[in-house]
Scaffold this motif. Sequence first.
Motif, PDB file in Angstrom:
ATOM      1  N   MET A   1      33.608 -59.346  26.035  1.00  0.00           N
ATOM      2  CA  MET A   1      33.154 -59.840  24.734  1.00  0.00           C
ATOM      3  C   MET A   1      33.036 -58.682  23.748  1.00  0.00           C
ATOM      4  SD  MET A   1      29.686 -61.997  23.774  1.00  0.00           S
ATOM      5  CE  MET A   1      28.540 -60.731  24.343  1.00  0.00           C
ATOM      6  N   LEU A   2      33.570 -58.882  22.563  1.00  0.00           N
ATOM      7  CA  LEU A   2      33.431 -57.916  21.482  1.00  0.00           C
ATOM      8  C   LEU A   2      32.711 -58.612  20.333  1.00  0.00           C
ATOM      9  CD1 LEU A   2      34.237 -55.027  20.490  1.00  0.00           C
ATOM     10  CD2 LEU A   2      36.195 -56.106  19.369  1.00  0.00           C
ATOM     11  N   VAL A   3      31.613 -58.017  19.857  1.00  0.00           N
ATOM     12  CA  VAL A   3      30.816 -58.596  18.782  1.00  0.00           C
ATOM     13  C   VAL A   3      30.992 -57.735  17.541  1.00  0.00           C
ATOM     14  CG1 VAL A   3      28.522 -59.323  18.027  1.00  0.00           C
ATOM     15  CG2 VAL A   3      29.141 -59.447  20.460  1.00  0.00           C
ATOM     16  N   LEU A   4      31.487 -58.330  16.461  1.00  0.00           N
ATOM     17  CA  LEU A   4      31.725 -57.623  15.208  1.00  0.00           C
ATOM     18  C   LEU A   4      30.536 -57.837  14.288  1.00  0.00           C
ATOM     19  CD1 LEU A   4      35.434 -58.746  14.608  1.00  0.00           C
ATOM     20  CD2 LEU A   4      34.569 -56.900  16.083  1.00  0.00           C
ATOM     21  N   LEU A   5      29.886 -56.744  13.879  1.00  0.00           N
ATOM     22  CA  LEU A   5      28.681 -56.805  13.062  1.00  0.00           C
ATOM     23  C   LEU A   5      28.894 -56.120  11.717  1.00  0.00           C
ATOM     24  CD1 LEU A   5      25.984 -55.809  15.723  1.00  0.00           C
ATOM     25  CD2 LEU A   5      26.494 -58.111  14.892  1.00  0.00           C
ATOM     26  N   PRO A   6      28.203 -56.579  10.678  1.00  0.00           N
ATOM     27  CA  PRO A   6      28.159 -55.807   9.427  1.00  0.00           C
ATOM     28  C   PRO A   6      27.171 -54.666   9.600  1.00  0.00           C
ATOM     29  CG  PRO A   6      26.729 -57.693   9.232  1.00  0.00           C
ATOM     30  CD  PRO A   6      27.364 -57.790  10.602  1.00  0.00           C
ATOM     31  N   PRO A   7      27.243 -53.633   8.770  1.00  0.00           N
ATOM     32  CA  PRO A   7      26.201 -52.599   8.805  1.00  0.00           C
ATOM     33  C   PRO A   7      24.993 -53.094   8.017  1.00  0.00           C
ATOM     34  CG  PRO A   7      27.716 -52.101   7.061  1.00  0.00           C
ATOM     35  CD  PRO A   7      28.210 -53.383   7.697  1.00  0.00           C
ATOM     36  N   SER A   8      24.017 -52.230   7.840  1.00  0.00           N
ATOM     37  CA  SER A   8      22.915 -52.551   6.930  1.00  0.00           C
ATOM     38  C   SER A   8      23.078 -51.706   5.685  1.00  0.00           C
ATOM     39  CB  SER A   8      21.567 -52.256   7.592  1.00  0.00           C
ATOM     40  OG  SER A   8      21.490 -50.897   7.998  1.00  0.00           O
ATOM     41  N   GLU A   9      22.669 -52.233   4.549  1.00  0.00           N
ATOM     42  CA  GLU A   9      22.754 -51.468   3.303  1.00  0.00           C
ATOM     43  C   GLU A   9      21.812 -50.272   3.361  1.00  0.00           C
ATOM     44  OE1 GLU A   9      24.913 -51.026  -0.155  1.00  0.00           O
ATOM     45  OE2 GLU A   9      25.086 -52.622   1.321  1.00  0.00           O
ATOM     46  N   GLY A  10      20.565 -50.529   3.738  1.00  0.00           N
ATOM     47  CA  GLY A  10      19.608 -49.449   3.948  1.00  0.00           C
ATOM     48  C   GLY A  10      19.749 -48.884   5.350  1.00  0.00           C
ATOM     49  N   LYS A  11      19.435 -47.624   5.496  1.00  0.00           N
ATOM     50  CA  LYS A  11      19.602 -46.967   6.792  1.00  0.00           C
ATOM     51  C   LYS A  11      18.446 -46.021   7.079  1.00  0.00           C
ATOM     52  CE  LYS A  11      24.553 -47.341   6.163  1.00  0.00           C
ATOM     53  NZ  LYS A  11      24.405 -48.008   4.845  1.00  0.00           N
ATOM     54  N   ALA A  12      18.198 -45.782   8.346  1.00  0.00           N
ATOM     55  CA  ALA A  12      17.174 -44.827   8.741  1.00  0.00           C
ATOM     56  C   ALA A  12      17.626 -43.414   8.385  1.00  0.00           C
ATOM     57  CB  ALA A  12      16.913 -44.937  10.236  1.00  0.00           C
ATOM     58  N   ALA A  13      16.688 -42.483   8.336  1.00  0.00           N
ATOM     59  CA  ALA A  13      17.020 -41.086   8.043  1.00  0.00           C
ATOM     60  C   ALA A  13      17.887 -40.499   9.149  1.00  0.00           C
ATOM     61  CB  ALA A  13      15.740 -40.277   7.885  1.00  0.00           C
ATOM     62  N   SER A  14      18.684 -39.512   8.795  1.00  0.00           N
ATOM     63  CA  SER A  14      19.607 -38.915   9.759  1.00  0.00           C
ATOM     64  C   SER A  14      18.887 -38.243  10.924  1.00  0.00           C
ATOM     65  CB  SER A  14      20.509 -37.895   9.061  1.00  0.00           C
ATOM     66  OG  SER A  14      21.390 -38.520   8.167  1.00  0.00           O
ATOM     67  N   GLY A  15      17.748 -37.629  10.662  1.00  0.00           N
ATOM     68  CA  GLY A  15      17.058 -36.911  11.723  1.00  0.00           C
ATOM     69  C   GLY A  15      17.540 -35.484  11.862  1.00  0.00           C
ATOM     70  N   ARG A  16      17.188 -34.855  12.963  1.00  0.00           N
ATOM     71  CA  ARG A  16      17.474 -33.430  13.143  1.00  0.00           C
ATOM     72  C   ARG A  16      18.466 -33.157  14.259  1.00  0.00           C
ATOM     73  NH1 ARG A  16      11.307 -30.929  12.592  1.00  0.00           N
ATOM     74  NH2 ARG A  16      10.891 -31.754  10.485  1.00  0.00           N
ATOM     75  N   GLY A  17      19.254 -34.146  14.620  1.00  0.00           N
ATOM     76  CA  GLY A  17      20.231 -33.937  15.675  1.00  0.00           C
ATOM     77  C   GLY A  17      21.386 -33.069  15.215  1.00  0.00           C
ATOM     78  N   ALA A  18      22.296 -32.799  16.149  1.00  0.00           N
ATOM     79  CA  ALA A  18      23.500 -32.036  15.815  1.00  0.00           C
ATOM     80  C   ALA A  18      24.305 -32.800  14.779  1.00  0.00           C
ATOM     81  CB  ALA A  18      24.332 -31.808  17.069  1.00  0.00           C
ATOM     82  N   PRO A  19      25.044 -32.084  13.927  1.00  0.00           N
ATOM     83  CA  PRO A  19      25.807 -32.778  12.874  1.00  0.00           C
ATOM     84  C   PRO A  19      26.959 -33.600  13.430  1.00  0.00           C
ATOM     85  CG  PRO A  19      26.267 -30.426  12.854  1.00  0.00           C
ATOM     86  CD  PRO A  19      25.152 -30.621  13.814  1.00  0.00           C
ATOM     87  N   LEU A  20      27.514 -34.394  12.559  1.00  0.00           N
ATOM     88  CA  LEU A  20      28.623 -35.289  12.879  1.00  0.00           C
ATOM     89  C   LEU A  20      29.810 -34.538  13.471  1.00  0.00           C
ATOM     90  CD1 LEU A  20      30.179 -38.077  12.396  1.00  0.00           C
ATOM     91  CD2 LEU A  20      30.855 -37.048  10.204  1.00  0.00           C
ATOM     92  N   LYS A  21      30.420 -35.147  14.499  1.00  0.00           N
ATOM     93  CA  LYS A  21      31.696 -34.687  15.035  1.00  0.00           C
ATOM     94  C   LYS A  21      32.660 -35.873  14.959  1.00  0.00           C
ATOM     95  CE  LYS A  21      29.750 -31.280  18.233  1.00  0.00           C
ATOM     96  NZ  LYS A  21      29.638 -30.846  19.650  1.00  0.00           N
ATOM     97  N   PRO A  22      33.432 -35.958  13.877  1.00  0.00           N
ATOM     98  CA  PRO A  22      34.285 -37.141  13.703  1.00  0.00           C
ATOM     99  C   PRO A  22      35.179 -37.437  14.898  1.00  0.00           C
ATOM    100  CG  PRO A  22      34.261 -35.835  11.698  1.00  0.00           C
ATOM    101  CD  PRO A  22      33.553 -35.020  12.750  1.00  0.00           C
ATOM    102  N   GLU A  23      35.648 -36.372  15.562  1.00  0.00           N
ATOM    103  CA  GLU A  23      36.559 -36.576  16.688  1.00  0.00           C
ATOM    104  C   GLU A  23      35.856 -37.180  17.906  1.00  0.00           C
ATOM    105  OE1 GLU A  23      34.773 -32.496  17.141  1.00  0.00           O
ATOM    106  OE2 GLU A  23      35.569 -33.714  15.497  1.00  0.00           O
ATOM    107  N   SER A  24      34.523 -37.199  17.905  1.00  0.00           N
ATOM    108  CA  SER A  24      33.781 -37.746  19.042  1.00  0.00           C
ATOM    109  C   SER A  24      33.512 -39.239  18.915  1.00  0.00           C
ATOM    110  CB  SER A  24      32.449 -37.004  19.194  1.00  0.00           C
ATOM    111  OG  SER A  24      31.542 -37.385  18.162  1.00  0.00           O
ATOM    112  N   LEU A  25      33.788 -39.830  17.755  1.00  0.00           N
ATOM    113  CA  LEU A  25      33.497 -41.245  17.550  1.00  0.00           C
ATOM    114  C   LEU A  25      34.450 -42.124  18.359  1.00  0.00           C
ATOM    115  CD1 LEU A  25      32.923 -41.295  13.673  1.00  0.00           C
ATOM    116  CD2 LEU A  25      31.195 -41.134  15.490  1.00  0.00           C
ATOM    117  N   SER A  26      33.983 -43.307  18.697  1.00  0.00           N
ATOM    118  CA  SER A  26      34.833 -44.284  19.376  1.00  0.00           C
ATOM    119  C   SER A  26      36.013 -44.670  18.487  1.00  0.00           C
ATOM    120  CB  SER A  26      34.020 -45.524  19.719  1.00  0.00           C
ATOM    121  OG  SER A  26      32.921 -45.217  20.537  1.00  0.00           O
TER     122      SER A  26
END
Length: 260
Positions: A1-26
């Motif tokens: 099963m694959l469930v397709l969702l919309p995002p939310s307009e508002g979002k939580a803060a990014s936080g203090r994790g490591a920055p984005l690695k575009p190549e790591s995304l699904s």
Amino acid sequence: MLVLLPPSEGKAASGRGAPLKPESLSLPGLTPARETVLGELVELCSGDEEKAREVLGLSEGLRGEIAKNAELRTAGARPAGEIYTGVLYDALDLASLDAAAKRRAARALLVFSGLWGAVRVTDRIPSYRCSMGVKLPALGALGAYWRAPMAEVLPAAAGDGLVLDLRSAAYAAAWKPQGEVAGRTATVRVLHAPTRKVVSHFNKATKGRIVRSLLASGSAPAGPAELVEALRDLGYEVEAQAPARAGKPWALDVLVAEIH
């Protein structure tokens, strides 16, 4: 099963994790398109603030979102399931699911995005502001921009099982299942039973509850007909309309008596 969702307009803060690695995304087939949108969005938000606010359709009170977008490459990243908030995601409440349901969520949920195209809830992303309805100066309307990359990548992501499409119209424009994938796709409306009207807030909350119910129960419907039975077994009142011809999605109405 694959469930397709919309995002939310508002979002939580990014936080203090490591920055984005575009190549790591699904869905790595979307990486070049993601890099293109990210580059233009960062450039836009690093320049004329008034132009950026106009392009992104932001009110004066949301001016701070522009500076946030300008720092997307260095901002901390968190799992998308923690970044997206709002009515649907509050009702879904991923954090409170048990371990088995969380694993099912990681496999099944795909969140559409004007910036990323689509991401899994486990993908680490920064908080951002860029809806699918935005028209970036060089790329134009993002809904149209994403169609070609999505058409290349999404059929494989859909596999050979049910596709449950809970997206809003703006995000549905980025990818419409075709052919046999469409035949095993189900779209859902949530209606207030006494009036037969869609109520936006109520619609989103109920869709979140539906996804949570499916994940928590471990239900794995193989197709739209099985989904109807699964939802009824979970206590939902469902009316289903099978397509008149092959290669078209099923349309499901979930009827709820109380708005809450």
